[in-house]
Design an enzyme around this catalytic site. Structure first.
Site, PDB file in Angstrom:
ATOM      1  N   ASP A 289       0.756  -1.195  -0.060  1.00  0.00           N
ATOM      2  CA  ASP A 289      -0.122   0.072   0.133  1.00  0.00           C
ATOM      3  C   ASP A 289       1.067   1.293   0.079  1.00  0.00           C
ATOM      4  OD1 ASP A 289      -2.364   1.432  -0.088  1.00  0.00           O
ATOM      5  OD2 ASP A 289      -2.828   0.898   1.966  1.00  0.00           O
ATOM      6  N   GLY A 290       0.144   2.385  -0.491  1.00  0.00           N
ATOM      7  CA  GLY A 290       1.033   3.771  -0.524  1.00  0.00           C
ATOM      8  C   GLY A 290       1.616   4.098  -2.036  1.00  0.00           C
ATOM      9  N   ASN A 291       1.224   3.527  -2.886  1.00  0.00           N
ATOM     10  CA  ASN A 291       1.917   3.905  -4.204  1.00  0.00           C
ATOM     11  C   ASN A 291       1.291   5.147  -4.552  1.00  0.00           C
ATOM     12  OD1 ASN A 291       3.129   1.129  -4.447  1.00  0.00           O
ATOM     13  ND2 ASN A 291       1.494   0.651  -6.092  1.00  0.00           N
TER      14      ASN A 291
ATOM     15  N   GLU B 196     -12.505  -4.692  -4.150  1.00  0.00           N
ATOM     16  CA  GLU B 196     -12.787  -3.272  -3.960  1.00  0.00           C
ATOM     17  C   GLU B 196     -12.012  -2.200  -4.833  1.00  0.00           C
ATOM     18  OE1 GLU B 196     -12.184  -5.552  -1.302  1.00  0.00           O
ATOM     19  OE2 GLU B 196     -14.270  -5.612  -0.919  1.00  0.00           O
ATOM     20  N   ASN B 197     -10.854  -2.678  -5.313  1.00  0.00           N
ATOM     21  CA  ASN B 197     -10.125  -1.687  -6.139  1.00  0.00           C
ATOM     22  C   ASN B 197     -10.713  -1.311  -7.657  1.00  0.00           C
ATOM     23  OD1 ASN B 197      -7.212  -3.067  -5.022  1.00  0.00           O
ATOM     24  ND2 ASN B 197      -8.175  -1.292  -4.232  1.00  0.00           N
ATOM     25  N   TRP B 198     -11.935  -2.320  -7.813  1.00  0.00           N
ATOM     26  CA  TRP B 198     -12.681  -1.913  -9.171  1.00  0.00           C
ATOM     27  C   TRP B 198     -13.417  -0.614  -9.321  1.00  0.00           C
ATOM     28  CZ3 TRP B 198     -11.673  -5.020 -12.974  1.00  0.00           C
ATOM     29  CH2 TRP B 198     -11.330  -6.363 -13.179  1.00  0.00           C
TER      30      TRP B 198
ATOM     31  N   ARG C 177     -12.006   1.927  -8.463  1.00  0.00           N
ATOM     32  CA  ARG C 177     -10.825   3.070  -8.950  1.00  0.00           C
ATOM     33  C   ARG C 177     -11.244   3.695 -10.202  1.00  0.00           C
ATOM     34  NH1 ARG C 177      -5.415   2.455  -5.709  1.00  0.00           N
ATOM     35  NH2 ARG C 177      -6.046   2.031  -3.937  1.00  0.00           N
TER      36      ARG C 177
ATOM     37  N   ARG D 179      -5.159  -1.760   8.703  1.00  0.00           N
ATOM     38  CA  ARG D 179      -6.227  -2.589   8.597  1.00  0.00           C
ATOM     39  C   ARG D 179      -6.072  -3.695   7.817  1.00  0.00           C
ATOM     40  NH1 ARG D 179      -7.501   2.734   6.694  1.00  0.00           N
ATOM     41  NH2 ARG D 179      -7.060   2.780   4.426  1.00  0.00           N
TER      42      ARG D 179
HETATM   43  C1  IPE Z   1      -5.403  -3.006  -0.048  1.00  0.00           C
HETATM   44  O1  IPE Z   1      -5.104  -1.610  -0.579  1.00  0.00           O
HETATM   45  C2  IPE Z   1      -5.602  -3.558  -1.476  1.00  0.00           C
HETATM   46  C3  IPE Z   1      -4.101  -3.482  -2.181  1.00  0.00           C
HETATM   47  C4  IPE Z   1      -3.082  -3.507  -1.630  1.00  0.00           C
HETATM   48  C5  IPE Z   1      -4.031  -4.293  -3.429  1.00  0.00           C
HETATM   49  P1  IPE Z   1      -6.077  -0.422  -0.661  1.00  0.00           P
HETATM   50  O2  IPE Z   1      -5.505   0.894  -0.674  1.00  0.00           O
HETATM   51  O3  IPE Z   1      -7.050  -0.648  -1.622  1.00  0.00           O
HETATM   52  O4  IPE Z   1      -6.812  -0.300   0.674  1.00  0.00           O
HETATM   53  P2  IPE Z   1      -7.668   0.636   1.725  1.00  0.00           P
HETATM   54  O5  IPE Z   1      -8.899   1.202   0.646  1.00  0.00           O
HETATM   55  O6  IPE Z   1      -6.997   1.784   2.232  1.00  0.00           O
HETATM   56  O7  IPE Z   1      -8.278  -0.164   2.785  1.00  0.00           O
HETATM   57  C1  IPE Z   2      -1.532   0.193  -3.616  1.00  0.00           C
HETATM   58  O1  IPE Z   2      -1.236   1.840  -3.568  1.00  0.00           O
HETATM   59  C2  IPE Z   2      -1.709  -0.421  -4.654  1.00  0.00           C
HETATM   60  C3  IPE Z   2      -3.092  -0.845  -5.040  1.00  0.00           C
HETATM   61  C4  IPE Z   2      -4.138  -0.956  -4.290  1.00  0.00           C
HETATM   62  C5  IPE Z   2      -3.408  -1.344  -6.287  1.00  0.00           C
HETATM   63  P1  IPE Z   2      -2.569   2.712  -3.435  1.00  0.00           P
HETATM   64  O2  IPE Z   2      -2.829   3.011  -4.899  1.00  0.00           O
HETATM   65  O3  IPE Z   2      -3.658   2.292  -2.749  1.00  0.00           O
HETATM   66  O4  IPE Z   2      -1.857   3.925  -3.014  1.00  0.00           O
HETATM   67  P2  IPE Z   2      -2.379   4.974  -1.909  1.00  0.00           P
HETATM   68  O5  IPE Z   2      -3.037   4.169  -0.598  1.00  0.00           O
HETATM   69  O6  IPE Z   2      -3.616   5.765  -2.592  1.00  0.00           O
HETATM   70  O7  IPE Z   2      -1.208   5.850  -1.280  1.00  0.00           O
HETATM   71 MG    MG Z   3      -4.143   2.525  -0.823  1.00  0.00          MG
END
Ligand code: IPE
Ligand code: IPE
Ligand code: MG
Length: 238
Positions: free
Chosen positions: A16-18, A63-65, A67, A186
């Site tokens: 997480d955090g990209n 849930e990433n759908w 985005r 979480r």
């Molecule tokens: C969790 O990260 C999913 C992945 C790393 C693929 P998210 O960024 O989607 O999670 P939330 O929304 O902060 O809980």
């Molecule tokens: C994790 O990084 C990658 C995926 C969930 C696909 P994020 O894209 O969630 O990065 P933040 O949380 O918005 O910084």
């Molecule tokens: Mg994230």
């Protein structure tokens, strides 16, 4: 405290955090994903080297759908490039790819590349790389329940072993260690069944900055923890 380091058989990572990594640098979120892929690539090789047997990377959640279309397009494109670029290296390192999740919802190019790499690495035995794609823990548990109901099992036949066998991770041990980067604390629908007794390691480091040295820090902390599985501290002391 144990002195020598224990290497978990199975490590799972919530990468997480990209997005934040990129926006803090005044860049587009895409750049964070691009550099994040490099962290993943490096981690795979490092884990293989130190003897981890199963590595699970949370790559795209159910849930990433939600985005933006553009961001999803970039993520899928990066995934295809990663698989294409890594195939020979996976084979060289004897790493088998497995997918946790239903891939039918992904664009054709993604599905085809996944199937190709799955087929090519099916014989590899030194490490399993699980990519959690269109993965959700609730979805996984629900599907397992539906599968078992569909097989007409009697209630008493549904044991924990039978249930675990119906999950995407069938045949693999539960992760001893789950790492989440970026300061979020979480589970975000990750490995809900398998995480029952996992140790959690949270770091503020954003995923694109996560290096093998960061993993070593997590492993050091993991080695110092006492896993109890419901027993008393004295019972598990060796
Ligand atoms: C969790 O990260 C999913 C992945 C790393 C693929 P998210 O960024 O989607 O999670 P939330 O929304 O902060 O809980
Ligand atoms: C994790 O990084 C990658 C995926 C969930 C696909 P994020 O894209 O969630 O990065 P933040 O949380 O918005 O910084
Ligand atoms: Mg994230």
């Amino acid at each position: 405290m144990k002195s020598e380091q224990t290497i978990p058989q199975h490590i799972a990572v919530i990468m997480d955090g990209n997005g934040r990594w990129a926006t803090r640098r005044g860049m587009k979120r895409h750049e964070g994903h691009r550099v994040g892929v490099e962290s993943a690539r490096t981690l795979v090789t490092h884990c293989r080297k130190i003897g981890v047997r199963h590595l699970t990377l949370y790559t795209f959640s159910t849930e990433n759908w939600a985005r933006p279309e553009e961001e999803k397009r970039v993520l899928f494109d990066l995934l295809v490039r990663f698989l294409k670029g890594e195939l020979s290296s996976l084979l060289e390192q004897d790493i088998r790819l497995r997918i946790l999740g239903e891939i039918e919802r992904f664009p054709l190019a993604v599905r085809e590349m996944l199937k190709h790499v799955l087929r090519k690495t099916a014989h590899c035995k030194s490490m399993t790389l699980n990519l959690a794609l269109n993965y959700g823990g609730r979805d996984e548990i629900l599907r397992a329940a539906q599968t078992l109901a569909g097989q007409g099992l009697r209630p008493e036949e549904i044991t924990p072993e039978v249930f675990a066998d119906a999950l995407y991770t069938h045949g693999q041990p539960d992760p001893e260690l789950i790492i989440r980067t970026s300061g979020e604390k979480r589970i975000s629908n990750f490995l809900l069944w398998q995480a029952a007794y996992s140790e959690f390691y949270f770091t503020d480091t954003l995923w694109p900055d996560f290096t093998p040295e960061e993993l070593d820090k997590a492993l050091e902390e993991f080695s110092s923890r006492q896993r109890r599985f419901g027993k008393t501290g004295e019972q598990v002391e060796d």
